[in-house]
Design a protein around this motif. Sequence first.
Motif, short mmCIF file in Angstrom:
data_model
loop_
_atom_site.label_atom_id
_atom_site.label_comp_id
_atom_site.label_asym_id
_atom_site.label_seq_id
_atom_site.Cartn_x
_atom_site.Cartn_y
_atom_site.Cartn_z
N ILE A 90 0.86 -1.18 0.00
CA ILE A 90 0.00 0.00 0.00
C ILE A 90 0.89 1.24 0.00
O ILE A 90 1.72 1.41 0.89
CB ILE A 90 -0.92 0.01 1.24
N THR A 91 0.70 2.08 -1.00
CA THR A 91 1.49 3.30 -1.14
C THR A 91 0.56 4.49 -1.21
O THR A 91 -0.45 4.45 -1.92
CB THR A 91 2.36 3.24 -2.41
N VAL A 92 0.88 5.53 -0.46
CA VAL A 92 0.09 6.76 -0.47
C VAL A 92 0.92 7.87 -1.08
O VAL A 92 2.04 8.14 -0.64
CB VAL A 92 -0.35 7.16 0.96
N ALA A 93 0.38 8.49 -2.12
CA ALA A 93 1.05 9.62 -2.77
C ALA A 93 0.29 10.89 -2.39
O ALA A 93 -0.93 10.97 -2.55
CB ALA A 93 1.06 9.44 -4.28
N GLU A 94 1.03 11.85 -1.84
CA GLU A 94 0.42 13.12 -1.47
C GLU A 94 0.56 14.10 -2.62
O GLU A 94 1.54 14.07 -3.36
CB GLU A 94 1.07 13.68 -0.22
N GLY A 95 -0.44 14.95 -2.78
CA GLY A 95 -0.40 15.95 -3.85
C GLY A 95 -1.33 17.10 -3.51
O GLY A 95 -1.74 17.29 -2.37
N ARG A 96 -1.66 17.85 -4.53
CA ARG A 96 -2.56 19.01 -4.38
C ARG A 96 -3.59 18.95 -5.50
O ARG A 96 -3.26 18.60 -6.64
CB ARG A 96 -1.77 20.31 -4.49
N ASP A 97 -4.82 19.34 -5.20
CA ASP A 97 -5.84 19.41 -6.24
C ASP A 97 -5.76 20.76 -6.95
O ASP A 97 -4.86 21.57 -6.67
CB ASP A 97 -7.24 19.14 -5.67
N GLU A 98 -6.70 21.02 -7.85
CA GLU A 98 -6.66 22.25 -8.65
C GLU A 98 -6.80 23.52 -7.83
O GLU A 98 -6.41 24.59 -8.25
CB GLU A 98 -7.73 22.21 -9.76
N ARG A 99 -7.35 23.41 -6.61
CA ARG A 99 -7.46 24.58 -5.72
C ARG A 99 -6.27 24.70 -4.77
O ARG A 99 -6.21 25.62 -3.96
CB ARG A 99 -8.75 24.49 -4.91
N GLY A 100 -5.36 23.75 -4.82
CA GLY A 100 -4.19 23.79 -3.95
C GLY A 100 -4.39 23.06 -2.63
O GLY A 100 -3.51 23.07 -1.77
N ASP A 101 -5.56 22.42 -2.45
CA ASP A 101 -5.81 21.67 -1.22
C ASP A 101 -5.04 20.34 -1.25
O ASP A 101 -4.91 19.72 -2.31
CB ASP A 101 -7.31 21.39 -1.07
#
Length: 109
Positions: A18-29
Amino acid sequence: MRPKVAGQGFLTEPVDIITVAEGRDERGDPTEETTTVRTCGRFAPTGSKEMIGSEPWSESDAAYYLASTVAVTSSSRISIPCGPGAGLWEVVGVHNWGVGLEVKIRRAT
């Protein structure tokens, strides 16, 4: 101790990486995307006192052996569905022996 991986034939126990990738959506959240990959490996309880580089591998409860082609990082989790190591495990460290991976794991709390 270097694992003996002759043809990967002993890597027969099912396991989920299980791998979790963190990122940001189009609003920066902040967002998280979880990916689960089913593969096979081998669970091995350990009480090892060895050091690999500067990592204290003695803190781990067990090791899990995987093929060298499996992607595992220190932020991955290992979910073992059945057998003596059944449950969710944190990755403490990963060592690539060239013929396979030795993943040091600890029970997730």
